[in-house]
Design a protein around this motif. Structure first.
Motif, PDB file in Angstrom:
ATOM      1  N   GLU A  36      32.271  38.842  71.116  1.00 39.37           N
ATOM      2  CA  GLU A  36      32.819  40.068  70.524  1.00 39.37           C
ATOM      3  C   GLU A  36      34.333  39.978  70.375  1.00 39.37           C
ATOM      4  OE1 GLU A  36      31.090  42.704  69.214  1.00 39.37           O
ATOM      5  OE2 GLU A  36      29.385  41.394  69.570  1.00 39.37           O
ATOM      6  N   MET A  37      35.008  39.430  71.366  1.00 37.34           N
ATOM      7  CA  MET A  37      36.465  39.276  71.269  1.00 37.34           C
ATOM      8  C   MET A  37      36.839  38.379  70.097  1.00 37.34           C
ATOM      9  SD  MET A  37      37.954  41.033  73.665  1.00 37.34           S
ATOM     10  CE  MET A  37      39.537  40.272  73.936  1.00 37.34           C
ATOM     11  N   MET A  38      36.105  37.291  69.952  1.00 39.52           N
ATOM     12  CA  MET A  38      36.399  36.367  68.854  1.00 39.52           C
ATOM     13  C   MET A  38      36.054  37.000  67.506  1.00 39.52           C
ATOM     14  SD  MET A  38      35.327  32.735  70.513  1.00 39.52           S
ATOM     15  CE  MET A  38      36.101  31.761  69.240  1.00 39.52           C
ATOM     16  N   ARG A  39      34.962  37.730  67.457  1.00 33.53           N
ATOM     17  CA  ARG A  39      34.521  38.355  66.215  1.00 33.53           C
ATOM     18  C   ARG A  39      35.503  39.426  65.754  1.00 33.53           C
ATOM     19  NH1 ARG A  39      31.546  42.765  64.639  1.00 33.53           N
ATOM     20  NH2 ARG A  39      31.382  43.560  66.749  1.00 33.53           N
ATOM     21  N   ILE A  40      35.990  40.227  66.685  1.00 31.81           N
ATOM     22  CA  ILE A  40      36.875  41.344  66.325  1.00 31.81           C
ATOM     23  C   ILE A  40      38.313  40.883  66.142  1.00 31.81           C
ATOM     24  CG2 ILE A  40      37.817  43.546  67.122  1.00 31.81           C
ATOM     25  CD1 ILE A  40      34.868  43.663  66.252  1.00 31.81           C
ATOM     26  N   PHE A  41      38.817  40.052  67.029  1.00 31.58           N
ATOM     27  CA  PHE A  41      40.239  39.697  66.983  1.00 31.58           C
ATOM     28  C   PHE A  41      40.512  38.342  66.335  1.00 31.58           C
ATOM     29  CE2 PHE A  41      40.204  42.606  70.740  1.00 31.58           C
ATOM     30  CZ  PHE A  41      40.861  43.643  70.115  1.00 31.58           C
ATOM     31  N   ARG A  42      39.892  37.282  66.842  1.00 34.07           N
ATOM     32  CA  ARG A  42      40.246  35.931  66.380  1.00 34.07           C
ATOM     33  C   ARG A  42      39.906  35.700  64.910  1.00 34.07           C
ATOM     34  NH1 ARG A  42      38.891  30.566  65.783  1.00 34.07           N
ATOM     35  NH2 ARG A  42      40.315  29.098  66.771  1.00 34.07           N
ATOM     36  N   ASP A  43      38.781  36.233  64.461  1.00 36.32           N
ATOM     37  CA  ASP A  43      38.364  36.011  63.080  1.00 36.32           C
ATOM     38  C   ASP A  43      39.345  36.591  62.062  1.00 36.32           C
ATOM     39  OD1 ASP A  43      36.184  34.702  64.047  1.00 36.32           O
ATOM     40  OD2 ASP A  43      34.720  36.226  63.485  1.00 36.32           O
ATOM     41  N   ARG A  44      40.190  37.515  62.479  1.00 37.74           N
ATOM     42  CA  ARG A  44      41.153  38.123  61.564  1.00 37.74           C
ATOM     43  C   ARG A  44      42.484  37.387  61.521  1.00 37.74           C
ATOM     44  NH1 ARG A  44      39.904  44.356  63.052  1.00 37.74           N
ATOM     45  NH2 ARG A  44      37.806  44.361  62.196  1.00 37.74           N
ATOM     46  N   LEU A  45      42.662  36.429  62.398  1.00 37.49           N
ATOM     47  CA  LEU A  45      43.917  35.683  62.430  1.00 37.49           C
ATOM     48  C   LEU A  45      43.848  34.552  61.410  1.00 37.49           C
ATOM     49  CD1 LEU A  45      44.293  35.499  66.300  1.00 37.49           C
ATOM     50  CD2 LEU A  45      45.407  37.106  64.737  1.00 37.49           C
ATOM     51  N   ILE A  46      44.850  34.463  60.550  1.00 34.94           N
ATOM     52  CA  ILE A  46      44.810  33.447  59.495  1.00 34.94           C
ATOM     53  C   ILE A  46      45.599  32.196  59.847  1.00 34.94           C
ATOM     54  CG2 ILE A  46      44.353  35.090  57.650  1.00 34.94           C
ATOM     55  CD1 ILE A  46      47.341  34.988  56.983  1.00 34.94           C
ATOM     56  N   SER A  47      46.528  32.306  60.758  1.00 28.07           N
ATOM     57  CA  SER A  47      47.356  31.170  61.153  1.00 28.07           C
ATOM     58  C   SER A  47      46.688  30.407  62.302  1.00 28.07           C
ATOM     59  CB  SER A  47      48.732  31.674  61.593  1.00 28.07           C
ATOM     60  OG  SER A  47      49.423  30.703  62.320  1.00 28.07           O
ATOM     61  N   THR A  48      46.656  29.093  62.190  1.00 29.42           N
ATOM     62  CA  THR A  48      46.093  28.301  63.288  1.00 29.42           C
ATOM     63  C   THR A  48      46.932  28.440  64.558  1.00 29.42           C
ATOM     64  OG1 THR A  48      47.247  26.339  62.470  1.00 29.42           O
ATOM     65  CG2 THR A  48      44.953  26.615  61.801  1.00 29.42           C
ATOM     66  N   ASP A  49      48.228  28.681  64.399  1.00 29.86           N
ATOM     67  CA  ASP A  49      49.082  28.913  65.566  1.00 29.86           C
ATOM     68  C   ASP A  49      48.671  30.193  66.281  1.00 29.86           C
ATOM     69  OD1 ASP A  49      50.541  26.615  65.054  1.00 29.86           O
ATOM     70  OD2 ASP A  49      52.085  27.685  63.912  1.00 29.86           O
ATOM     71  N   ASP A  50      48.397  31.247  65.513  1.00 32.34           N
ATOM     72  CA  ASP A  50      47.955  32.509  66.106  1.00 32.34           C
ATOM     73  C   ASP A  50      46.592  32.357  66.771  1.00 32.34           C
ATOM     74  OD1 ASP A  50      50.266  33.742  65.271  1.00 32.34           O
ATOM     75  OD2 ASP A  50      49.354  34.679  63.504  1.00 32.34           O
ATOM     76  N   GLN A  51      45.704  31.610  66.133  1.00 32.45           N
ATOM     77  CA  GLN A  51      44.391  31.370  66.727  1.00 32.45           C
ATOM     78  C   GLN A  51      44.512  30.584  68.035  1.00 32.45           C
ATOM     79  OE1 GLN A  51      42.217  29.463  63.578  1.00 32.45           O
ATOM     80  NE2 GLN A  51      41.845  31.388  62.498  1.00 32.45           N
ATOM     81  N   LYS A  52      45.432  29.649  68.083  1.00 30.36           N
ATOM     82  CA  LYS A  52      45.678  28.870  69.310  1.00 30.36           C
ATOM     83  C   LYS A  52      46.191  29.773  70.423  1.00 30.36           C
ATOM     84  CE  LYS A  52      46.781  24.871  71.519  1.00 30.36           C
ATOM     85  NZ  LYS A  52      46.277  25.128  72.848  1.00 30.36           N
ATOM     86  N   VAL A  53      47.106  30.687  70.084  1.00 27.11           N
ATOM     87  CA  VAL A  53      47.614  31.645  71.071  1.00 27.11           C
ATOM     88  C   VAL A  53      46.460  32.490  71.607  1.00 27.11           C
ATOM     89  CG1 VAL A  53      49.058  33.697  71.379  1.00 27.11           C
ATOM     90  CG2 VAL A  53      49.962  31.706  70.174  1.00 27.11           C
ATOM     91  N   PHE A  54      45.601  32.962  70.712  1.00 25.99           N
ATOM     92  CA  PHE A  54      44.442  33.753  71.133  1.00 25.99           C
ATOM     93  C   PHE A  54      43.539  32.942  72.057  1.00 25.99           C
ATOM     94  CE2 PHE A  54      40.053  35.015  70.794  1.00 25.99           C
ATOM     95  CZ  PHE A  54      40.103  36.373  71.008  1.00 25.99           C
ATOM     96  N   ASP A  55      43.223  31.702  71.661  1.00 25.04           N
ATOM     97  CA  ASP A  55      42.354  30.848  72.474  1.00 25.04           C
ATOM     98  C   ASP A  55      42.946  30.598  73.860  1.00 25.04           C
ATOM     99  OD1 ASP A  55      40.612  30.698  70.320  1.00 25.04           O
ATOM    100  OD2 ASP A  55      41.342  28.728  69.667  1.00 25.04           O
ATOM    101  N   ASP A  56      44.250  30.357  73.910  1.00 25.39           N
ATOM    102  CA  ASP A  56      44.920  30.124  75.199  1.00 25.39           C
ATOM    103  C   ASP A  56      44.879  31.369  76.074  1.00 25.39           C
ATOM    104  OD1 ASP A  56      45.454  27.560  74.349  1.00 25.39           O
ATOM    105  OD2 ASP A  56      47.557  27.955  73.856  1.00 25.39           O
ATOM    106  N   LYS A  57      45.123  32.522  75.474  1.00 23.85           N
ATOM    107  CA  LYS A  57      45.100  33.779  76.235  1.00 23.85           C
ATOM    108  C   LYS A  57      43.690  34.077  76.740  1.00 23.85           C
ATOM    109  CE  LYS A  57      47.941  36.665  77.014  1.00 23.85           C
ATOM    110  NZ  LYS A  57      48.744  36.747  78.255  1.00 23.85           N
TER     111      LYS A  57
END
Length: 81
Positions: A36-57
């Motif tokens: 659910e976290m990935m579906r709601i938040f990560r899927d909306r991030l377009i930058s791979t840098d932002d996705q990396k920050v999300f994954d790390d957090k």
């Protein structure tokens, strides 16, 4: 994109739709929470840098709060449905 409380509500809505016959233990529930976290938040991030920050957090939160289930929760791809 600006996240709001409606996004948080969507996460809880997804979790509340779970049923005991599908989610039978804490590992499955935490895996569903990650989904659910990935579906709601990560899927909306377009930058791979932002996705990396999300994954790390997310990995930090899993380590701190759900250390016993971290290995199971991090298995990819996350598939529910």
């Amino acid at each position: 994109y600006i996240f709001n409380l409606r996004d948080l509500g969507r996460i809880f809505e997804g979790l509340c739709l779970s049923t005991p016959d599908v989610v039978t233990d804490s590992k499955q529930f935490i895996r569903m929470w990650v989904n659910e976290m990935m579906r709601i938040f990560r899927d909306r991030l377009i930058s791979t840098d932002d996705q990396k920050v999300f994954d790390d957090k997310l990995a930090t939160i899993l380590s701190a709060e759900f250390a016993n289930e971290k290995t199971t929760a991090e298995v990819r791809p996350i598939i529910y449905g």
